[in-house]
Design an enzyme around this catalytic site. Structure first.
Site, PDB file in Angstrom:
ATOM      1  N   CYS A 170      42.814  50.558  18.620  1.00 26.20           N
ATOM      2  CA  CYS A 170      42.179  51.079  17.409  1.00 26.20           C
ATOM      3  C   CYS A 170      40.853  51.783  17.687  1.00 26.20           C
ATOM      4  CB  CYS A 170      41.956  49.950  16.410  1.00 26.20           C
ATOM      5  SG  CYS A 170      43.422  48.949  16.128  1.00 26.20           S
ATOM      6  N   HIS A 310      34.040  49.382  11.238  1.00 24.38           N
ATOM      7  CA  HIS A 310      35.461  49.333  11.577  1.00 24.38           C
ATOM      8  C   HIS A 310      36.221  48.741  10.394  1.00 24.38           C
ATOM      9  CE1 HIS A 310      38.968  49.378  14.055  1.00 24.38           C
ATOM     10  NE2 HIS A 310      39.109  48.058  14.054  1.00 24.38           N
ATOM     11  N   GLU A 321      32.470  41.509  12.854  1.00 30.80           N
ATOM     12  CA  GLU A 321      31.727  42.769  12.829  1.00 30.80           C
ATOM     13  C   GLU A 321      30.412  42.604  12.064  1.00 30.80           C
ATOM     14  OE1 GLU A 321      32.188  47.548  11.991  1.00 30.80           O
ATOM     15  OE2 GLU A 321      33.707  46.200  11.147  1.00 30.80           O
ATOM     16  N   LYS A 342      38.264  52.609   5.551  1.00 32.02           N
ATOM     17  CA  LYS A 342      39.642  52.116   5.639  1.00 32.02           C
ATOM     18  C   LYS A 342      40.086  51.506   4.318  1.00 32.02           C
ATOM     19  CE  LYS A 342      39.889  51.129  10.624  1.00 32.02           C
ATOM     20  NZ  LYS A 342      38.497  51.468  11.028  1.00 32.02           N
ATOM     21  N   HIS A 347      44.332  51.822   7.823  1.00 26.02           N
ATOM     22  CA  HIS A 347      43.918  51.851   9.227  1.00 26.02           C
ATOM     23  C   HIS A 347      44.757  52.882   9.983  1.00 26.02           C
ATOM     24  CE1 HIS A 347      42.496  50.939  13.079  1.00 26.02           C
ATOM     25  NE2 HIS A 347      42.533  49.618  13.054  1.00 26.02           N
ATOM     26  N   PHE A 405      42.650  45.982  19.241  1.00 23.10           N
ATOM     27  CA  PHE A 405      43.404  44.956  19.944  1.00 23.10           C
ATOM     28  C   PHE A 405      43.102  45.026  21.439  1.00 23.10           C
ATOM     29  CE2 PHE A 405      47.262  44.281  16.869  1.00 23.10           C
ATOM     30  CZ  PHE A 405      46.400  43.683  15.963  1.00 23.10           C
TER      31      PHE A 405
END
Length: 419
Positions: A170, A310, A321, A342, A347, A405
């Site tokens: 990502c 994010h 985060e 997002k 995403h 990931f």
């Protein structure tokens, strides 16, 4: 990194942007949708998702590839490469850039993707199983590779410098922009088309993410499914698209009178080294990447005016985060807007970082930050997630976070242009 070293690096500016997204098929429409708080999440239409636990996504709708490329091209390449090529064409046109014989060896392409040509790979597997090897086309090897988007962009514009792909899950879009910035800073290129693309709304990709219990299953209210930082969040929403930027050495851009949108000033990258999918519980990798970007830029955390988070809408990511932002920015974190786009786009995996960096550039230009829709009950009440509506806010320096990931982390910093 010493100030003396930074002083000798070449400056890098953004002169053009292109976007293909669930909320707009160009950069202008994308930005206006964000300011309107418009969600691009809806029931899946591109395949039959009836049997899947998650039946919603941020799909690209109304995209006509023949506006950007001949039929012979779009028929042989994966949708992720089509999106990347279309976004690159918009970015080059916006930059008023001509890649001639003199520039071609000094121009490059770097495009990130998390899934790559997943639709093509699935199609080829089914073709081989049901029709045999003779039915597999001659361009399959090229079209199914993760570097195909970069190759098609280089071919379209006659780019003869370095080209390739980066895959950091990502974080891929941000990683590509950051590494491309370094190519220019260190003199390996003068212009680079950089960004990310993915077309991962497929049966296999949705099914695998469902198995990991990573996706929201709020099928009855798709527009409310992506809710970063909200206590009622239940997973992220898969989406697709592309974001491309024209990065250019600043003096060259000024000489040709290019429209300079912003300056790239910092990039940080790290690895969690913790878990295949879950972030480090204390946000250590994210913290390292944020610190790295600030150090690379040579700026104090207190100079950051806006953070495009994010913000995936998963319990662990959002929590860690927020923790990392608080650790690095300190009390300043409570005084600035932090939003996740997002919440509207879903995403976009490898495209997410580059598209969100483009949102930061628009925020700098317009003096307004986009909202986090669906943030009705924020988990961390001390941070300002810009709930529901955009806000006028002067932005000189913006930070864009991308965490993926396998613990891949990438953070980019952009600043308003100062000659």
């Amino acid at each position: 990194m010493s100030a003396e070293y930074r002083a000798h690096r070449r400056r890098v500016v953004v002169t053009g942007c292109g976007v293909i997204s669930p909320v707009g098929l160009n950069a202008a429409d994308f930005w206006q949708s964000l300011l309107a708080g418009r969600s691009g999440v809806a029931p899946i239409e591109s395949f039959d998702a009836t049997e899947l636990p998650t039946r919603i996504a941020g799909e690209i709708r109304g995209f006509d590839p023949e506006r950007f490329m001949p039929k012979r091209v779009h028929r042989r390449i994966d949708p992720f490469a089509r999106y990347a090529l279309a976004a690159a064409i918009e970015a080059v046109e916006a930059a008023k850039l001509t890649i001639d014989d003199e520039l071609a060896p000094r121009a490059g392409v770097l495009i990130g993707s998390g899934y790559g040509a997943s639709q093509t790979q699935t199609h080829v597997s089914l073709t081989l199983e049901h029709k045999g090897h003779r039915a597999v086309g001659p361009f399959t090897a090229a079209a199914s590779a993760i570097d195909n988007a970069a190759g098609e962009v280089a071919l379209r514009f006659g780019i003869m410098g370095s080209s390739g792909a980066i895959s950091t899950a990502c974080a891929s879009g941000t990683s590509s922009v950051g590494e491309a910035m370094r190519w220019i800073q260190h003199g390996y290129a003068d212009v680079v088309l950089a960004g990310g693309a993915d077309a991962s709304v497929t049966g296999s990709d949705i099914a695998s993410a469902c198995s990991a219990r990573a996706l929201s299953r709020r099928n009855d209210e798709p527009e409310k499914a992506s809710r970063p930082f909200d206590n009622e969040r239940s997973g992220f929403v898969m989406a697709e698209g592309a974001g491309m930027l024209v990065l250019e050495e600043a003096e060259r851009a000024m000489r040709r009178g290019a429209p300079i949108l912003a300056e790239l000033i910092g990039y940080g990258a790290s690895s969690d080294a913790h878990h295949p999918t879950a972030p480090h519980p204390e946000g250590l990798g994210a913290e390292l990447a944020i610190k790295g970007a600030l150090t690379d830029a040579g700026i104090d955390p207190s100079t950051v005016d806006y953070v495009n988070a994010h913000g995936t809408s998963t319990k662990l990511n959002d929590r860690t985060e927020s923790l990392a932002i608080r650790k690095v920015l300190g009390e300043h974190a409570t005084r600035i807007p932090i939003s996740s786009t997002k919440s509207m786009t879903g995403h976009m995996i490898g495209a997410a970082g580059s598209v969100e960096l483009i949102a930061c550039i628009h925020a700098i230009r317009d003096g307004v930050v986009p909202p986090t829709i669906n943030c009705d009950d924020p988990e961390d009440t001390g941070l300002d997630y810009v709930p529901h509506r955009p806000r006028e806010h002067r932005v000189e320096v913006a930070m864009s976070n991308s965490f993926g990931f396998a613990g891949h982390n990438a953070v980019a910093l952009v600043r308003s242009w100062r000659p």
